[in-house]
Design a protein around this motif. Structure first.
Motif, mmCIF file in Angstrom:
data_model
loop_
_atom_site.group_PDB
_atom_site.id
_atom_site.type_symbol
_atom_site.label_atom_id
_atom_site.label_comp_id
_atom_site.label_asym_id
_atom_site.label_seq_id
_atom_site.Cartn_x
_atom_site.Cartn_y
_atom_site.Cartn_z
ATOM 1 N N ASP A 159 0.847 -1.188 0.000
ATOM 2 C CA ASP A 159 0.000 0.000 0.000
ATOM 3 C C ASP A 159 0.886 1.242 0.000
ATOM 4 O O ASP A 159 1.487 1.599 1.016
ATOM 5 N N LYS B 70 -0.083 4.247 -0.180
ATOM 6 C CA LYS B 70 -0.691 5.329 0.586
ATOM 7 C C LYS B 70 -0.386 5.200 2.071
ATOM 8 O O LYS B 70 -0.545 6.171 2.829
ATOM 9 N N ASN B 71 0.026 4.029 2.489
ATOM 10 C CA ASN B 71 0.400 3.768 3.875
ATOM 11 C C ASN B 71 1.833 4.262 4.081
ATOM 12 O O ASN B 71 2.731 3.885 3.333
ATOM 13 N N GLY C 50 4.298 1.526 4.122
ATOM 14 C CA GLY C 50 4.424 0.920 2.806
ATOM 15 C C GLY C 50 5.200 1.797 1.847
ATOM 16 O O GLY C 50 6.024 1.314 1.059
ATOM 17 N N HIS C 51 4.950 3.099 1.909
ATOM 18 C CA HIS C 51 5.667 4.033 1.047
ATOM 19 C C HIS C 51 7.154 4.027 1.354
ATOM 20 O O HIS C 51 7.995 4.009 0.443
ATOM 21 N N LEU D 228 5.289 -4.302 8.738
ATOM 22 C CA LEU D 228 4.501 -3.834 7.600
ATOM 23 C C LEU D 228 3.145 -4.547 7.553
ATOM 24 O O LEU D 228 2.115 -3.929 7.296
ATOM 25 N N LYS E 53 0.838 -3.243 10.191
ATOM 26 C CA LYS E 53 0.333 -1.911 9.884
ATOM 27 C C LYS E 53 -0.587 -1.904 8.665
ATOM 28 O O LYS E 53 -1.036 -0.837 8.225
ATOM 29 N N GLY E 54 -0.866 -3.071 8.111
ATOM 30 C CA GLY E 54 -1.777 -3.173 6.979
ATOM 31 C C GLY E 54 -1.191 -2.680 5.673
ATOM 32 O O GLY E 54 -1.942 -2.335 4.760
ATOM 33 N N ALA E 55 0.146 -2.656 5.567
ATOM 34 C CA ALA E 55 0.775 -2.130 4.370
ATOM 35 C C ALA E 55 0.978 -3.183 3.295
ATOM 36 O O ALA E 55 1.306 -2.836 2.166
#
Length: 405
Positions: free
Chosen positions: A80, A82-83, A86-87, A396, A399-401
């Protein structure tokens, strides 16, 4: 369920020209994947980056014919962007890449902070490649574009189809395919330039640019002579006779427009008297009387089957060929000799065929080493190669990434 007979080491152990290059694939739909497919087929390590929850995505089911053909030979990472976590992980991965390919709307990559200006500082050798609908700058740069829109805006539909029948799209997404092919060529040129300069850079094209480029001589008719081309149906716009003619079984294409070929053609079909028709003695005259000339030729060609005429024309040195269905294309002995239907073993569909690479490099053979990846299938191995630890990868996930596997 068939197992995919893929040896992960096969790509690097096979001598392919792009082995050792890492490509981040952020493409959707068709234009971008067409570009990336060239890189993947010739040995690059292509990582398909998809957001969590992507599912089947654009272009049909994940195990459908279109997606398998477009996204073969890749590894899969679902992250993700947007996370924030993740970015940050993606930036570490981008630092290891040679090439990034994307075909988002222009403003999307800036909003995600993954545009070229966001990445060149952390990886000066990165070649960042983009396809858009209408270009990265200019009054239409923020518009979304698809193939048929570009066909219309780029003039192709105005010259396709029969006169008086209105605009007609061509039967393939020609701008998606052309833009993808052109971008792949641009990447190769930039790779060569990087060998000399040590620096990457930004390479881009668009569906509209691809379409205008593909107008070719139809465009220069306007640019040089201010002649607006129209629809010519199955006839060549300026060369006569050249087009589709009936036979006793199926249509054929005949190209006998030059003065020499016209002379040979008339004699070959047993009608040398055509050469004495005053209006047909010059290309300009034949063009002015195209309708009557085509009808006369058609009355002759429809008396015998297509194979007769193809053989006769070949012996006379006149370009000629049948109008095939897609089934007949892959039954054709020359297409079979060229091995354009490439066998592949898919994890769920078993033994299938996809469209082969059309580029031939003597002494080198491409092939298929990986199915289209499952969503996030290679998350852990890709992130570890980017320098993340097991704990960081677990964080990650927490954190839902990450998505997928």
């Amino acid at each position: 369920m068939p197992e995919s007979p893929i040896d992960p080491k096969l790509v690097t152990e096979t001598r392919l020209p792009l082995a050792g290059l890492r490509v981040l694939d952020l493409t959707l739909a068709r234009a971008g994947p067409t570009c990336v497919r060239h890189l993947a087929d010739w040995g690059a390590d292509v990582i398909r980056v998809e957001p969590p929850g992507q599912g089947d995505g654009l272009g049909g089911a994940r195990d459908g014919f279109d997606q398998i053909n477009l996204h073969r030979n890749k590894r899969g990472l679902s992250i993700d962007l947007k996370n924030p976590a993740g970015h940050a992980a993606f930036l570490k991965l981008a630092a290891t890449a040679d090439i990034l390919v994307e075909n988002m709307r222009m403003q999307v990559k800036h909003r995600l902070k993954i545009a070229y200006d966001d990445l060149k500082g952390i990886n000066p050798r990165l070649i960042y490649a983009s396809i858009s609908g209408f270009g990265q700058t200019g009054p239409y740069s923020t518009r979304g574009g698809v193939d048929q829109i570009a066909q219309g805006m780029g003039g192709l539909m105005s010259i396709t189809g029969e006169p008086g029948r209105g605009p007609m799209r061509v039967g393939i997404p020609i701008n998606d395919l052309t833009a993808g092919n052109l971008l792949a060529m641009g990447i190769m040129m930039k790779l060569y330039d990087r060998e000399r300069t040590g620096q990457g850079g930004y390479v881009h094209t668009s569906l509209l640019e691809a379409q205008v480029f593909m107008l070719d001589f139809q465009a220069t008719r306007w640019l040089m002579d201010k002649e607006v081309p129209g629809q010519a149906g199955n006839d060549h716009p300026v060369n006569i006779p050249m087009g589709v003619f009936p036979t006793a079984d199926k249509p054929i294409n005949i190209a006998a427009s030059s003065p020499k070929l016209w002379d040979i053609f008339a004699r070959a079909v047993g009608h040398p008297e055509w050469l004495e028709v005053e209006q047909w003695k010059t290309p300009k005259g034949r063009g002015a009387d195209r309708k009557r000339l085509n009808e006369v030729i058609g009355e002759v060609t429809k008396t015998k089957p297509s194979e007769h005429w193809v053989t006769l024309m070949e012996e006379a040195g006149i370009p000629c060929g049948p109008v095939n269905t897609i089934r007949e294309v892959f039954e054709d002995p020359q297409v079979q000799h060229l091995e354009m239907a490439m066998p592949m073993r898919h994890r769920t569909r078993g033994d299938i065929e996809v469209v082969a690479q059309p580029v031939n490099l003597e002494g080198l053979e491409t092939g298929f080493y990986r199915d289209m990846p499952r969503l996030g299938e290679h998350n852990e191995e890709i992130l570890m190669e980017a320098g993340l630890s097991q704990d960081e990868i677990a964080d990650l996930r927490a954190k839902g990434a990450l998505g997928g596997a």
